[in-house]
Design a protein around this motif. Structure first.
Motif, PDB file in Angstrom:
ATOM      1  N   ALA A   1      -7.919   4.797  -5.901  1.00  0.00           N
ATOM      2  CA  ALA A   1      -8.799   5.923  -6.253  1.00  0.00           C
ATOM      3  C   ALA A   1      -7.956   7.185  -6.282  1.00  0.00           C
ATOM      4  CB  ALA A   1      -9.938   6.065  -5.251  1.00  0.00           C
ATOM      5  N   PRO A   2      -8.291   8.167  -7.111  1.00  0.00           N
ATOM      6  CA  PRO A   2      -7.493   9.405  -7.195  1.00  0.00           C
ATOM      7  C   PRO A   2      -7.389  10.080  -5.832  1.00  0.00           C
ATOM      8  CG  PRO A   2      -9.021   9.264  -9.048  1.00  0.00           C
ATOM      9  CD  PRO A   2      -9.351   8.149  -8.141  1.00  0.00           C
ATOM     10  N   GLY A   3      -6.152  10.369  -5.438  1.00  0.00           N
ATOM     11  CA  GLY A   3      -5.902  11.060  -4.190  1.00  0.00           C
ATOM     12  C   GLY A   3      -5.917  10.167  -2.966  1.00  0.00           C
ATOM     13  N   GLN A   4      -6.168   8.846  -3.124  1.00  0.00           N
ATOM     14  CA  GLN A   4      -6.278   7.958  -1.961  1.00  0.00           C
ATOM     15  C   GLN A   4      -5.228   6.849  -1.973  1.00  0.00           C
ATOM     16  OE1 GLN A   4     -10.240   6.513  -1.460  1.00  0.00           O
ATOM     17  NE2 GLN A   4     -11.184   8.557  -1.660  1.00  0.00           N
ATOM     18  N   GLY A   5      -4.271   6.945  -2.839  1.00  0.00           N
ATOM     19  CA  GLY A   5      -3.229   5.946  -2.874  1.00  0.00           C
ATOM     20  C   GLY A   5      -3.673   4.649  -3.550  1.00  0.00           C
ATOM     21  N   THR A   6      -2.798   3.654  -3.489  1.00  0.00           N
ATOM     22  CA  THR A   6      -3.062   2.372  -4.165  1.00  0.00           C
ATOM     23  C   THR A   6      -2.718   1.243  -3.203  1.00  0.00           C
ATOM     24  OG1 THR A   6      -2.569   3.321  -6.328  1.00  0.00           O
ATOM     25  CG2 THR A   6      -2.519   0.906  -6.126  1.00  0.00           C
ATOM     26  N   ARG A   7      -3.570   0.198  -3.209  1.00  0.00           N
ATOM     27  CA  ARG A   7      -3.334  -0.979  -2.371  1.00  0.00           C
ATOM     28  C   ARG A   7      -3.414  -2.217  -3.271  1.00  0.00           C
ATOM     29  NH1 ARG A   7      -3.368  -1.718   3.115  1.00  0.00           N
ATOM     30  NH2 ARG A   7      -4.082   0.432   3.352  1.00  0.00           N
ATOM     31  N   ILE A   8      -2.342  -2.979  -3.298  1.00  0.00           N
ATOM     32  CA  ILE A   8      -2.251  -4.179  -4.147  1.00  0.00           C
ATOM     33  C   ILE A   8      -2.295  -5.400  -3.233  1.00  0.00           C
ATOM     34  CG2 ILE A   8      -0.803  -5.486  -5.718  1.00  0.00           C
ATOM     35  CD1 ILE A   8       0.238  -2.812  -6.784  1.00  0.00           C
ATOM     36  N   HIS A   9      -3.243  -6.357  -3.559  1.00  0.00           N
ATOM     37  CA  HIS A   9      -3.409  -7.605  -2.806  1.00  0.00           C
ATOM     38  C   HIS A   9      -2.996  -8.775  -3.698  1.00  0.00           C
ATOM     39  CE1 HIS A   9      -5.999  -5.370   0.067  1.00  0.00           C
ATOM     40  NE2 HIS A   9      -6.436  -4.758  -1.041  1.00  0.00           N
ATOM     41  N   LEU A  10      -2.153  -9.587  -3.188  1.00  0.00           N
ATOM     42  CA  LEU A  10      -1.697 -10.756  -3.953  1.00  0.00           C
ATOM     43  C   LEU A  10      -1.777 -11.983  -3.043  1.00  0.00           C
ATOM     44  CD1 LEU A  10      -0.429 -11.740  -6.619  1.00  0.00           C
ATOM     45  CD2 LEU A  10       1.826 -11.342  -5.582  1.00  0.00           C
ATOM     46  N   ARG A  11      -2.524 -12.999  -3.484  1.00  0.00           N
ATOM     47  CA  ARG A  11      -2.669 -14.234  -2.688  1.00  0.00           C
ATOM     48  C   ARG A  11      -2.278 -15.429  -3.540  1.00  0.00           C
ATOM     49  NH1 ARG A  11      -4.584 -16.235   1.845  1.00  0.00           N
ATOM     50  NH2 ARG A  11      -5.363 -14.229   2.582  1.00  0.00           N
ATOM     51  N   LEU A  12      -1.361 -16.207  -2.973  1.00  0.00           N
ATOM     52  CA  LEU A  12      -0.915 -17.451  -3.614  1.00  0.00           C
ATOM     53  C   LEU A  12      -1.360 -18.614  -2.726  1.00  0.00           C
ATOM     54  CD1 LEU A  12       0.782 -18.889  -5.824  1.00  0.00           C
ATOM     55  CD2 LEU A  12       2.727 -18.703  -4.271  1.00  0.00           C
TER      56      LEU A  12
ATOM     57  N   ALA B   1       0.840  -1.201   0.000  1.00  0.00           N
ATOM     58  CA  ALA B   1       0.000   0.000   0.000  1.00  0.00           C
ATOM     59  C   ALA B   1       0.879   1.256   0.000  1.00  0.00           C
ATOM     60  CB  ALA B   1      -0.927  -0.007   1.219  1.00  0.00           C
ATOM     61  N   ASP B   2       0.515   2.248  -0.838  1.00  0.00           N
ATOM     62  CA  ASP B   2       1.281   3.496  -0.896  1.00  0.00           C
ATOM     63  C   ASP B   2       0.363   4.673  -0.629  1.00  0.00           C
ATOM     64  OD1 ASP B   2       0.115   4.581  -3.378  1.00  0.00           O
ATOM     65  OD2 ASP B   2       1.157   2.920  -4.381  1.00  0.00           O
ATOM     66  N   ASN B   3       0.972   5.829  -0.437  1.00  0.00           N
ATOM     67  CA  ASN B   3       0.205   7.057  -0.199  1.00  0.00           C
ATOM     68  C   ASN B   3       0.268   7.984  -1.388  1.00  0.00           C
ATOM     69  OD1 ASN B   3       2.844   7.796  -0.059  1.00  0.00           O
ATOM     70  ND2 ASN B   3       2.646   9.071   1.793  1.00  0.00           N
ATOM     71  N   GLY B   4       0.437   7.388  -2.575  1.00  0.00           N
ATOM     72  CA  GLY B   4       0.546   8.181  -3.802  1.00  0.00           C
ATOM     73  C   GLY B   4      -0.760   8.776  -4.231  1.00  0.00           C
ATOM     74  N   ARG B   5      -0.772   9.276  -5.462  1.00  0.00           N
ATOM     75  CA  ARG B   5      -1.926   9.996  -5.965  1.00  0.00           C
ATOM     76  C   ARG B   5      -3.043   9.081  -6.431  1.00  0.00           C
ATOM     77  NH1 ARG B   5       0.817  12.555 -11.424  1.00  0.00           N
ATOM     78  NH2 ARG B   5       1.321  10.574 -12.450  1.00  0.00           N
ATOM     79  N   GLY B   6      -2.760   7.847  -6.608  1.00  0.00           N
ATOM     80  CA  GLY B   6      -3.797   6.885  -6.988  1.00  0.00           C
ATOM     81  C   GLY B   6      -4.294   7.073  -8.418  1.00  0.00           C
ATOM     82  N   PHE B   7      -5.241   6.236  -8.823  1.00  0.00           N
ATOM     83  CA  PHE B   7      -5.771   6.316 -10.188  1.00  0.00           C
ATOM     84  C   PHE B   7      -7.136   5.602 -10.207  1.00  0.00           C
ATOM     85  CE2 PHE B   7      -3.364   2.475  -9.886  1.00  0.00           C
ATOM     86  CZ  PHE B   7      -4.108   1.514 -10.568  1.00  0.00           C
ATOM     87  N   VAL B   8      -7.809   5.798 -11.299  1.00  0.00           N
ATOM     88  CA  VAL B   8      -9.122   5.162 -11.488  1.00  0.00           C
ATOM     89  C   VAL B   8      -8.889   3.765 -12.050  1.00  0.00           C
ATOM     90  CG1 VAL B   8     -11.362   5.293 -12.628  1.00  0.00           C
ATOM     91  CG2 VAL B   8     -10.214   7.389 -11.874  1.00  0.00           C
ATOM     92  N   THR B   9      -9.286   2.751 -11.299  1.00  0.00           N
ATOM     93  CA  THR B   9      -8.992   1.372 -11.720  1.00  0.00           C
ATOM     94  C   THR B   9      -9.829   0.919 -12.899  1.00  0.00           C
ATOM     95  OG1 THR B   9     -10.604   0.564 -10.114  1.00  0.00           O
ATOM     96  CG2 THR B   9      -8.315   0.706  -9.398  1.00  0.00           C
TER      97      THR B   9
END
Length: 985
Positions: A960-971, A924-932
């Motif tokens: 989401a724009p302005g809310q950062g990005t969270r990537i989930h990966l499950r193996l 998870a980051d605190n970046g600018r995010g984007f529309v998925t």
């Protein structure tokens, strides 16, 4: 069996009995005392039933219940319903009149006397040839008599007597009887009684132990021996006291068969068969004229039934079983056999039999006289044409016999004195009620006919009627050949002419009725119906036996509480008080019933309580008391096993208590079975089950055998039961144990070395694979070391050199830019080379190594303060393969790089953990995010998705724009065989 084909039934032929012409002309009155054995059920066995020859000269029964018949052309074994023939035993031919005597051995075997040999067929089926040593000429060795004792057999010869020990098979001669022809043998309590001699005969008392004579007495030269109550039975009328003078030769029995039976004695021979009662009355047993009247041998079986061997087969006479005979065994039965007997009545000391289109017969049983009506000779101009030739109904009282309720014959009258009644249509049925009034029903209604003119009481068309004890007449509706009848009963109260109706099941055709207290019993086309006249409740009873008929034409009660039903397939006995499923007992041709289909309301009862039923082809008469107690089911047994393999077929007789072993190359086994018994033998059914193969009992379909293909090696138990619809199932004495032996490749001594070989091979394969894996691990380590040591140092040198050259003075901007680019490329290649070295290093195949690598990468991009790490991966021993570890690393590196370069994030949160479902990574980051929902520029996210799919991992991106990005990966299950996750604080 053809009991119905035996035309002459056993009975009392006349008031006096005339013995055979070869015997003295002695007449003994038999009319004074009833004969308890003179009306037996008869079974006939001949060539048509499977015997080897019709001339039966020897009979015996073994311990298993099988009856053996010696004929002029072989040896036959009967079980009650089938015949097994034996033509040869132990190399001896049993055909061509060689067999002369049979006797059951004490251990279940069979002694077989040939003209010049003695055989012992043991219970196992093995046959021994007993040597008969002779000190005289060969003619004296001809076997004439056999008599068993518990340990062997006595052999009567034409010239002496032998004692044969069954265990040792040794024959010993009785010296006192050398040269004497043996006429008869009889076992006493402590001695063997022998009648022997030619022109001068003696009785000998032989000691069984010493084979010496204890006593000798001159005796009559009878053809057979029977000593009872201290007197020698010479014939059916004459005895000889052992203390008295010898009788005249003319009084000596010339018949070869004398044996005790039913507390009396049977005498038989050329002149027929006679039974002498304990009281001394003599009754002739009437046999078929011709070949069937000469008796060659006799035997009494375990059911106390008498067997007679004749030139026309073997007869079994059982006085305890129902005998469905005719009436006179002569001309009357022959005349009735040509008719469909419609009704039976007793009138004016004569029996009267109506028929369809064949007129009327009358029979005086005392004088055996028969009259026909109409008779073209006695009545040249009969006046009874108004009665029609179809005689539906006969009704007798003390004064007249009503025929179809349209004409009558008075007492001592004839056809010429017949009176006509004014009834428009012929009666279908009639009765005399409790008050003596006569009633009849026809197509016009119910009529009272005992007055002058018939008086109609009810209008309608009726088939039959019955009187209830309460003085109420019940009428059943008439029906035609087509269309549905009116399914109802009409009750008519005589006292007040009131009426009431009871509905019956739709389509019911009532053929006959019987009233019993408050119940009506209806013989119908759908079974036996019971109607409660009070409540109107109707109950239907149908015989469970599949061979029994479903159309019931007549119903008649007996004096023992049972109802007898004439059907389209024999007779049925119905016991209302019996348990459900056991109420019906079926009788047909298997029981000696000569008629298979009976007619409506054609029945009567004689003065002795015997029942008469008429049908298509005659009349049967029988004593219902002999059907009250039916015999239990016979005990079944497996008689032999037929085994097939590639070499052919072989037969095995299973021994009691032993296991039947079948070899590996035996392809199929068929177990044949039987239930030796002669009472109701045709009604016996079988069922069987092989434990471990058959889930339930298997009903035999008449083959009397169970066939099984090659089964898996092991032990099995075959269970067998016999029974019928009227008896309980009876199991064999002991089940048969079967053992299918394994093939050589299925045996333990073969499988154990093979198993050890397989285990050794698997261990060697494991060691080889382990060595290969270790070799691959070493190769990966060497490659990683070589890449790190050689290429890594070279790339570092290239990068440093390019950087130093770029710092020299005097270089142009382009050259400086190129050298800076070379230094950066060298650095990138060095980083990629470090990743490759990390990928191939087997020491990094773990979750812990992956976590450390990702943490290092994140801190290099975001600094120490910009990274938050959840270290659930620390010290996790779960392994990751190189390919999986590489894809996970590349996905996470792409995510971290995107967060730094494109999302302009300055903080990153890294979580790597393992739970019960597998490996879980979250970035998870605190970046600018984007529309998925929109497709982003570049290939980064697409590459991440493809790499996740390549290792069957699930990738989800939340942003989401302005809310950062969270990537989930499950193996899921990152390593096969990984243990439960280790939870760290």
């Amino acid at each position: 069996m053809r009991p119905a084909g035996l035309r002459k039934r056993i009975g009392t032929w006349a008031a006096t009995v005339v013995l055979a012409t070869a015997m003295p002309a002695i007449v003994r009155s038999a009319a004074a005392a009833p004969c308890p054995v003179c009306s037996p059920a008869i079974q006939h066995f001949g060539v048509s039933e499977g015997l080897s020859h019709n001339a039966v000269i020897a009979i015996t029964q073994d311990n298993d219940g099988f009856v053996w018949l010696g004929t002029r052309d072989g040896l036959d074994r009967l079980d009650g319903s089938s015949v097994q023939r034996f033509d040869q035993l132990a190399g001896h031919d049993l055909r061509a009149e060689r067999l002369v005597a049979l006797a059951a051995a004490g251990d279940g075997g069979l002694w077989i006397g040939l003209r010049d040999a003695l055989l012992l067929r043991e219970s196992s089926g093995a046959v021994r040839d007993i040597a008969l040593a002779s000190n005289t000429d060969d003619d004296s060795m001809f076997v004439s008599r056999l008599l068993t004792d518990p340990n062997g057999v006595w052999v009567g010869l034409d010239g002496g007597l032998l004692r044969v020990d069954g265990a040792r098979g040794v024959a010993q001669r009785v010296p006192a009887l050398d040269g004497e022809p043996v006429r008869g043998l009889q076992r006493l309590d402590d001695a063997l009684l022998v009648l022997a001699g030619r022109e001068q005969c003696h009785l000998w008392w032989i000691d069984p132990a010493s084979l010496t004579s204890r006593r000798q007495l001159e005796a009559p030269c009878a053809a057979a021996l029977l000593l009872q109550d201290g007197r020698l039975r010479l014939d059916s009328s004459v005895d000889w006291s052992l203390k008295g003078p010898l009788p005249p030769e003319s009084n000596v029995n010339s018949q070869p068969v004398v044996l005790p039976w039913r507390r009396g004695a049977v005498f038989a021979g050329v002149g027929g068969a006679f039974w002498r009662s304990p009281e001394g009355d003599v009754h002739r047993l009437g046999l078929e004229e011709g070949l069937g009247s000469e008796v060659l041998t006799a035997f009494v079986d375990t059911d106390d039934a008498l067997w007679l061997g004749t030139y026309d087969g073997a007869l079994r006479l059982d006085p305890d079983m129902p005998a469905f005979g005719g009436l006179d065994d002569g001309p009357l039965d022959r005349l009735l056999a040509e008719r469909a007997v419609s009704d039976i009545a007793f009138f004016d000391r004569r029996w009267w039999f109506g028929s369809f289109d064949q007129g009327l017969l009358s029979w005086d049983e005392a004088t055996a006289s028969i009259r026909r009506w109409p008779d073209a000779v006695a009545d040249p101009q009969p006046v009874l044409t108004e009665c029609t030739a179809y005689l539906w109904d006969l009704l007798a009282d003390d004064q007249r016999l009503l025929i179809n309720a349209r004409c009558s014959i008075p007492v001592d009258g004839s056809a010429g004195s017949t009176q006509l009644l004014d009834l428009q249509d012929i009666a279908r049925d009639s009765l005399i009620d409790g008050a003596g009034r006569q009633w009849a029903v026809n197509a016009d209604g119910l009529f009272r006919i005992d007055g002058g003119e018939p008086a109609r009481h009810v209008i309608g068309a009726f088939e039959t009627l019955a009187e209830a004890p309460a003085g109420e007449l019940w009428l059943a509706m008439m029906f035609g050949p087509h269309g549905e009848p009116e399914a109802a009963l009409l009750g008519y109260r005589i006292a007040d002419a009131s009426r009431r109706h009871i509905a019956l099941p739709a389509g019911t055709r009532v053929y006959d009725m019987h009233a019993d207290d408050a119940m009506l019993w209806l013989a119908t086309g759908r079974g036996l119906l019971r109607v409660d006249t009070g409540s109107g409740e109707v109950t239907t009873f149908v015989a469970p036996q599949p061979e029994a008929g479903r159309v019931f034409y007549s119903v008649q009660p007996d004096s023992f509480g049972a109802l007898w039903v004439g059907s389209n397939r024999g007779l049925l006995r119905f016991d209302p008080l019996a348990a459900e499923g056991r109420r019906f007992r079926h009788f047909d041709a298997r029981d000696g019933l000569a008629i298979s289909e009976f007619n409506r309301r054609s029945h009567a009862v004689d003065a002795q309580g015997r029942l008469l039923f008429g049908g298509i082809g005659g009349v049967v008469r029988f004593d219902p008391s002999r059907s009250i107690h039916m015999p239990p089911a016979p005990q079944p047994r497996v008689t032999r096993a037929l085994v097939w393999n590639r070499d052919g077929e072989r037969s095995i007789k299973p021994a009691t208590g032993e296991t039947l072993a079948l070899a590996a190359d035996d392809l199929t086994v068929a177990l044949e079975f039987a239930a030796p018994g002669f009472r109701r033998a045709g009604h016996v059914n079988f069922r069987y089950r092989l434990d471990g193969v058959d889930a339930t009992w298997v009903n035999d379909a008449g083959a009397r055998s169970a066939r099984y293909p090659r089964l898996a090696p092991g032990d099995y138990v075959f269970r067998l039961q016999a029974g019928s619809d009227e008896t309980d199932w009876r199991e064999a004495n002991s089940p048969l144990d079967l053992r299918f032996l394994p093939a050589w490749y299925e045996s333990a001594w073969f499988r154990l070395p093979v198993l050890l070989t397989v285990v050794l091979a698997a261990w060697l394969l494991y060691r080889w694979r382990l060595a290969r894996l270790l070799e691959m691990e070493r190769l990966r380590l060497r490659i990683a070391a070589d890449l790190h040591d050689e290429m890594g140092s070279e790339l570092a040198a290239i990068g440093m050199s390019a950087s130093m050259l770029g710092q020299r003075e005097g270089l142009g901007a382009n050259e400086r830019r190129r050298l800076t680019g070379v230094a950066e490329s060298a650095q990138k290649v060095a980083e990629s080379m470090r990743d490759i070295v990390w990928y191939v290093n087997p020491e990094k195949d773990s979750v812990t190594a992956l976590g450390e690598r990702l943490q290092t990468l994140a801190r290099r991009l975001f600094g120490e303060d910009g990274v938050s790490v959840h270290n659930g991966w620390r010290d996790d021993d779960a392994g990751l393969s190189m390919a999986v570890r590489r894809e996970l690393h590349l996905i996470c590196r792409e995510a971290l790089t995107n967060a730094r370069r494109h999302a302009e994030a300055d903080r990153i949160e890294l979580r790597l953990d393992r739970d019960a479902d597998g490996l879980y990574i979250e970035i998870a980051d605190n970046g600018r995010g984007f529309v998925t929902d929109t497709r982003p520029d570049g290939n980064g996210l697409g590459n991440m998705a493809r790499r996740a799919a390549a290792i069957n991992a699930k990738l989800r991106i939340d942003s989401a724009p302005g809310q950062g990005t969270r990537i989930h990966l499950r193996l899921t299950h990152p390593r096969r065989g990984a243990g439960p996750p280790t939870r760290l604080a």
